[in-house]
Motif scaffolding. Structure first.
Motif, PDB file in Angstrom:
ATOM      1  N   LYS A  63       0.846  -1.201   0.000  1.00  0.00           N
ATOM      2  CA  LYS A  63       0.000   0.000   0.000  1.00  0.00           C
ATOM      3  C   LYS A  63       0.870   1.235   0.000  1.00  0.00           C
ATOM      4  N   ALA A  64       0.559   2.166  -0.917  1.00  0.00           N
ATOM      5  CA  ALA A  64       1.270   3.455  -0.902  1.00  0.00           C
ATOM      6  C   ALA A  64       0.605   4.357   0.119  1.00  0.00           C
ATOM      7  N   VAL A  65       1.400   5.116   0.845  1.00  0.00           N
ATOM      8  CA  VAL A  65       0.799   6.175   1.668  1.00  0.00           C
ATOM      9  C   VAL A  65       1.384   7.507   1.222  1.00  0.00           C
ATOM     10  N   HIS A 113      -2.596  11.996   6.019  1.00  0.00           N
ATOM     11  CA  HIS A 113      -3.570  12.977   6.505  1.00  0.00           C
ATOM     12  C   HIS A 113      -5.015  12.487   6.419  1.00  0.00           C
ATOM     13  N   SER A 114      -5.222  11.232   6.048  1.00  0.00           N
ATOM     14  CA  SER A 114      -6.596  10.724   6.089  1.00  0.00           C
ATOM     15  C   SER A 114      -6.953  10.365   7.518  1.00  0.00           C
ATOM     16  N   PHE A 115      -8.175  10.688   7.901  1.00  0.00           N
ATOM     17  CA  PHE A 115      -8.658  10.368   9.247  1.00  0.00           C
ATOM     18  C   PHE A 115      -9.156   8.932   9.294  1.00  0.00           C
ATOM     19  N   SER A 154      -6.818  10.336  -4.584  1.00  0.00           N
ATOM     20  CA  SER A 154      -7.336   8.983  -4.319  1.00  0.00           C
ATOM     21  C   SER A 154      -8.531   8.991  -3.373  1.00  0.00           C
ATOM     22  N   THR A 155      -8.625   9.996  -2.507  1.00  0.00           N
ATOM     23  CA  THR A 155      -9.713  10.042  -1.523  1.00  0.00           C
ATOM     24  C   THR A 155     -10.763  11.104  -1.857  1.00  0.00           C
ATOM     25  N   GLY A 156     -10.614  11.768  -3.003  1.00  0.00           N
ATOM     26  CA  GLY A 156     -11.604  12.790  -3.377  1.00  0.00           C
ATOM     27  C   GLY A 156     -11.490  14.073  -2.575  1.00  0.00           C
TER      28      GLY A 156
HETATM   29  C1  LIG Z   1      -5.700  18.995   8.762  1.00  0.00           C
HETATM   30  C2  LIG Z   1      -6.411  18.340   7.612  1.00  0.00           C
HETATM   31  C3  LIG Z   1      -7.113  19.116   6.708  1.00  0.00           C
HETATM   32  C4  LIG Z   1      -7.786  18.503   5.647  1.00  0.00           C
HETATM   33  N1  LIG Z   1      -8.484  19.297   4.784  1.00  0.00           N
HETATM   34  C5  LIG Z   1      -9.182  18.724   3.783  1.00  0.00           C
HETATM   35  C6  LIG Z   1      -9.946  19.525   2.880  1.00  0.00           C
HETATM   36  O1  LIG Z   1      -9.962  20.748   2.947  1.00  0.00           O
HETATM   37  N2  LIG Z   1     -10.660  18.875   1.927  1.00  0.00           N
HETATM   38  C7  LIG Z   1     -10.684  17.524   1.822  1.00  0.00           C
HETATM   39  O2  LIG Z   1     -11.391  17.004   0.956  1.00  0.00           O
HETATM   40  N3  LIG Z   1      -9.949  16.752   2.634  1.00  0.00           N
HETATM   41  C8  LIG Z   1      -9.202  17.326   3.599  1.00  0.00           C
HETATM   42  N4  LIG Z   1      -8.455  16.529   4.434  1.00  0.00           N
HETATM   43  C9  LIG Z   1      -8.382  15.081   4.149  1.00  0.00           C
HETATM   44  C10 LIG Z   1      -7.175  14.780   3.237  1.00  0.00           C
HETATM   45  O3  LIG Z   1      -7.071  15.696   2.195  1.00  0.00           O
HETATM   46  C11 LIG Z   1      -7.304  13.405   2.574  1.00  0.00           C
HETATM   47  O4  LIG Z   1      -7.564  12.424   3.503  1.00  0.00           O
HETATM   48  C12 LIG Z   1      -6.085  13.044   1.703  1.00  0.00           C
HETATM   49  O5  LIG Z   1      -6.201  11.767   1.191  1.00  0.00           O
HETATM   50  C13 LIG Z   1      -4.804  13.069   2.436  1.00  0.00           C
HETATM   51  O6  LIG Z   1      -3.732  12.919   1.503  1.00  0.00           O
HETATM   52  P1  LIG Z   1      -2.461  12.104   1.934  1.00  0.00           P
HETATM   53  O7  LIG Z   1      -1.387  12.388   0.967  1.00  0.00           O
HETATM   54  O8  LIG Z   1      -2.191  12.362   3.353  1.00  0.00           O
HETATM   55  O9  LIG Z   1      -2.987  10.629   1.706  1.00  0.00           O
HETATM   56  P2  LIG Z   1      -2.945   9.374   2.711  1.00  0.00           P
HETATM   57  O10 LIG Z   1      -3.890   9.625   3.815  1.00  0.00           O
HETATM   58  O11 LIG Z   1      -1.549   9.041   3.040  1.00  0.00           O
HETATM   59  O12 LIG Z   1      -3.544   8.260   1.739  1.00  0.00           O
HETATM   60  C14 LIG Z   1      -4.867   8.341   1.306  1.00  0.00           C
HETATM   61  C15 LIG Z   1      -5.186   7.233   0.310  1.00  0.00           C
HETATM   62  O13 LIG Z   1      -4.475   7.470  -0.885  1.00  0.00           O
HETATM   63  C16 LIG Z   1      -3.779   6.290  -1.231  1.00  0.00           C
HETATM   64  N5  LIG Z   1      -2.560   6.660  -1.909  1.00  0.00           N
HETATM   65  C17 LIG Z   1      -1.631   7.564  -1.538  1.00  0.00           C
HETATM   66  N6  LIG Z   1      -0.654   7.598  -2.447  1.00  0.00           N
HETATM   67  C18 LIG Z   1      -0.982   6.682  -3.395  1.00  0.00           C
HETATM   68  C19 LIG Z   1      -0.373   6.240  -4.583  1.00  0.00           C
HETATM   69  N7  LIG Z   1       0.766   6.764  -5.012  1.00  0.00           N
HETATM   70  N8  LIG Z   1      -0.989   5.298  -5.308  1.00  0.00           N
HETATM   71  C20 LIG Z   1      -2.153   4.762  -4.912  1.00  0.00           C
HETATM   72  N9  LIG Z   1      -2.768   5.142  -3.794  1.00  0.00           N
HETATM   73  C21 LIG Z   1      -2.187   6.090  -3.049  1.00  0.00           C
HETATM   74  C22 LIG Z   1      -3.494   5.582   0.079  1.00  0.00           C
HETATM   75  O14 LIG Z   1      -3.228   4.219  -0.125  1.00  0.00           O
HETATM   76  C23 LIG Z   1      -4.804   5.824   0.769  1.00  0.00           C
HETATM   77  O15 LIG Z   1      -5.750   4.915   0.262  1.00  0.00           O
HETATM   78  C24 LIG Z   1      -7.744  17.095   5.483  1.00  0.00           C
HETATM   79  C25 LIG Z   1      -7.014  16.318   6.385  1.00  0.00           C
HETATM   80  C26 LIG Z   1      -6.346  16.939   7.445  1.00  0.00           C
HETATM   81  C27 LIG Z   1      -5.569  16.100   8.415  1.00  0.00           C
END
Ligand SMILES: Cc1cc2nc3c(=O)[nH]c(=O)nc-3n(C[C@H](O)[C@H](O)[C@H](O)COP(=O)(O)OP(=O)(O)OC[C@H]3O[C@@H](n4cnc5c(N)ncnc54)[C@H](O)[C@@H]3O)c2cc1C
Length: 437
Positions: free
Chosen positions: A46-48, A52-54, A121-123
């Protein structure tokens, strides 16, 4: 993030796991090798991104691919305004990469710490009645699939897969690069002010229609909404940025430092929360300024919290807000974090929360050290009664049966997952809950 001892935890500290292995592939070839090696040992991979996902969407129990070394610009097509970025690129790095070509991302969420691949990936979305989430800016993606092969998806090859793959929940493969359709760089004029909540709730749909970007925060136990209205301006329009000192006081001291202190007081003495919220609603957000787009859209979130967000049809927004207000008023909760209300245009992406409907978002938060369960459960029930769709990256309890009812393309997505990942190389417990075995 992975800590000494090999434990990974997300930003909100709602998820922890000790992966079997953590790898930092610096190249696309290294990602392919990781996927091959995991398959050979029967491990899931799994890539992360930034963690920042809850929700548990990014939990990697077996092989965790940390893509922090797979970052930067691969290609910039100035003529078509397109930027091809490696998957681990953090959003806050992108403005500097686009600036030499006079380009910008069309819209952003509240923060810019996420990776581009995690965000799509998470919209992840921001606000804007005529604008979609970040995934709608994607015109091409390259995936490493479960067999370790490269799958190119763009307008010439496998174009029909793009709407499925961009909000892919990490379930279809490892994204190694993403091409964004950018827009000419622009500035934003921001007007932030406290207004009577009832009037804002009644007018929210019209206000969103009129503005380029409109959102508001409601502090529970108060009658005040802090509205934020942004107007798009040409990049060379004269701007009035917040000075460094003012930004520090407003965003760091008041927005984060003071809020942290107030949350701690509220936790120790819950009856004080309504008074604290009235104070917060008055001192926060009564200002006007303008600046380049990314400096206005993205803010700093220093106080750790938990969040749930539901997407509902835009026209249902006033009704939904009244329902949440009733819940808060009829309960004994003391909610120390504001409720955030945003909007989005409809899009065609299969698992986008705005799939084929103009959307209103209601996000609820609680201080990380407070108990969120009863509040989130009640709000979730109210949102589900309106056909709500939960944000994939935020806390929720829905499973595949419920999600199938609110996503018309759900079974098409599951069928594509069966085709691209029949052995479930990319599965984790969250994906099993929301997509099925
Ligand atoms: C303080 C805070 C503020 C936020 N504000 C917003 C906001 O304004 N709007 C909003 O919509 N959301 C918001 N979020 C939520 C956040 O944007 C999402 O949860 C987003 O996915 C986080 O990105 P990340 O890089 O941390 O992904 P991660 O949480 O690390 O991963 C999310 C998903 O993406 C997948 N993924 C990551 N990289 C890859 C890859 N290379 N290939 C395939 N899959 C991959 C992971 O496997 C996982 O399924 C916020 C979160 C926090 C903590």
């Amino acid at each position: 993030m992975t800590r000494p001892g090999g434990v990974w935890q997300n930003w909100a500290r709602t998820e922890r796991v000790r992966p079997v292995r953590v790898e930092h592939p610096p190249t696309v070839a290294a990602v392919r090798r990781s996927v091959h090696a995991a398959a050979a040992r029967g491990l899931r991979v799994k890539a992360v991104g930034a963690g920042h996902s809850f929700s548990g969407v990014a939990v990697a129990p077996d092989v965790l691919l940390d893509l922090s070394d797979l970052t930067g610009l691969v290609d910039l097509d100035r003529e078509r305004g397109r930027a091809r970025l490696l998957a681990g690129t953090r959003l806050h790095r992108i403005p500097a990469l686009l600036a030499p070509a006079g380009l910008a991302m069309q819209n952003l969420g509240d923060i810019d710490r996420q990776s581009i691949s995690g965000a799509i990936s998470t919209g992840t979305h921001g606000t804007g009645r005529r604008l979609g989430g970040i995934a709608t800016q994607v015109v091409a993606v390259t995936l490493v699939t479960a067999d370790g092969e490269l799958l190119t998806i763009d307008e010439h090859q496998n174009a029909e897969l793009l709407p499925a793959v961009v909000v892919g929940l990490g379930a279809l493969g490892i994204v190694v690069d993403v091409t964004l359709q950018c827009v000419p760089a622009f500035a934003l004029a921001a007007a932030e002010r406290p207004e009577p909540l009832d009037a804002v709730c009644d007018a929210v749909v019209a206000r969103a229609e009129e503005a380029d970007h409109f959102e508001f925060f409601w502090f529970p136990h108060t009658d005040l909404a802090l509205t934020k209205t942004l107007t798009r301006l040409p990049a060379d329009a004269p701007t009035r940025p917040l000075g460094a000192a003012s930004r520090f006081v407003d965003d760091i001291v008041i927005g984060n430092g003071a809020h942290q202190a107030l949350c701690s007081i509220g936790r120790a003495m819950p009856p004080l929360v309504p008074a604290i919220n009235r104070l917060s609603a008055r001192v926060w957000g009564d200002r006007a300024f303008s600046d380049l787009s990314h400096r206005v859209l993205a803010t700093t979130r220093g106080v750790r919290f938990r969040e749930m967000e539901y997407a509902i049809a835009l026209d249902d927004l006033p009704r939904a807000l009244r329902a949440v207000r009733r819940l808060v008023e009829e309960s004994r909760w003391r909610i120390e974090f504001p409720i955030e209300v945003r909007t989005s245009a409809a899009d065609g992406l299969w698992l986008s929360t705005a799939h084929e409907r103009a959307t209103g978002y209601i996000a609820v938060h609680r201080y990380a050290r407070a108990d969120h369960t009863a509040y989130f459960a009640a709000v979730e029930e109210a949102m589900r009664a309106l056909g709500g769709r939960p944000h994939w990256g935020k806390m929720h309890t829905m499973d595949a049966d419920g999600l199938r009812r609110v996503y018309p393309r759900f079974d098409d997505f599951v069928a594509l997952r069966d085709r691209l990942d029949p052995g479930r190389a990319f599965a984790n417990p969250y994906l099993t809950r929301v997509l099925g075995e």
